[in-house]
Scaffold this motif. Structure first.
Motif, PDB file in Angstrom:
ATOM      1  N   LYS A  21     -20.452 -51.196 -14.691  1.00 13.96           N
ATOM      2  CA  LYS A  21     -20.980 -49.839 -14.721  1.00 13.96           C
ATOM      3  C   LYS A  21     -20.222 -49.001 -15.749  1.00 13.96           C
ATOM      4  N   GLU A  60     -21.630 -46.715 -18.963  1.00 13.85           N
ATOM      5  CA  GLU A  60     -21.532 -45.260 -18.897  1.00 13.85           C
ATOM      6  C   GLU A  60     -21.145 -44.612 -20.222  1.00 13.85           C
ATOM      7  N   GLU A  98     -23.075 -41.471 -21.994  1.00 15.03           N
ATOM      8  CA  GLU A  98     -22.402 -40.218 -22.310  1.00 15.03           C
ATOM      9  C   GLU A  98     -22.521 -39.906 -23.798  1.00 15.03           C
TER      10      GLU A  98
END
Length: 82
Positions: A46, A50, A54
């Motif tokens: 994960k 991410e 972002e």
């Protein structure tokens, strides 16, 4: 050299390692440890995705800011010409 050794781990070796882990940690503790290991791997995966999300959000914000600044410049130019 190490990568070649990893390729030669067979079923027998895996069963021996599993049996040794069962003897050392016991039947109750081993599933808890594997669950924790699985959660760690899941959070790692994960975390790998991410930063990409972002970065995309930051790029979108920058585009919105630059579009807003350009719009303000155009409005200022129109006011000056009037």
């Amino acid at each position: 050299m190490v990568s070649q050794l990893v390729l030669f781990i067979g079923t027998t070796e895996l069963l021996l390692v599993g049996g040794l882990a069962l003897l050392l940690f016991g039947g109750k503790k081993l599933p808890e440890m594997m669950k924790g290991l699985g959660q760690g791997v899941q959070s790692f995966k994960k975390g790998m995705h991410e930063p990409l999300e972002e970065d995309e959000e930051k790029e979108e914000e920058k585009e919105e800011e630059t579009n807003g600044e350009e719009g303000e410049k155009e409005e200022a130019e129109h006011k000056e010409t009037k």
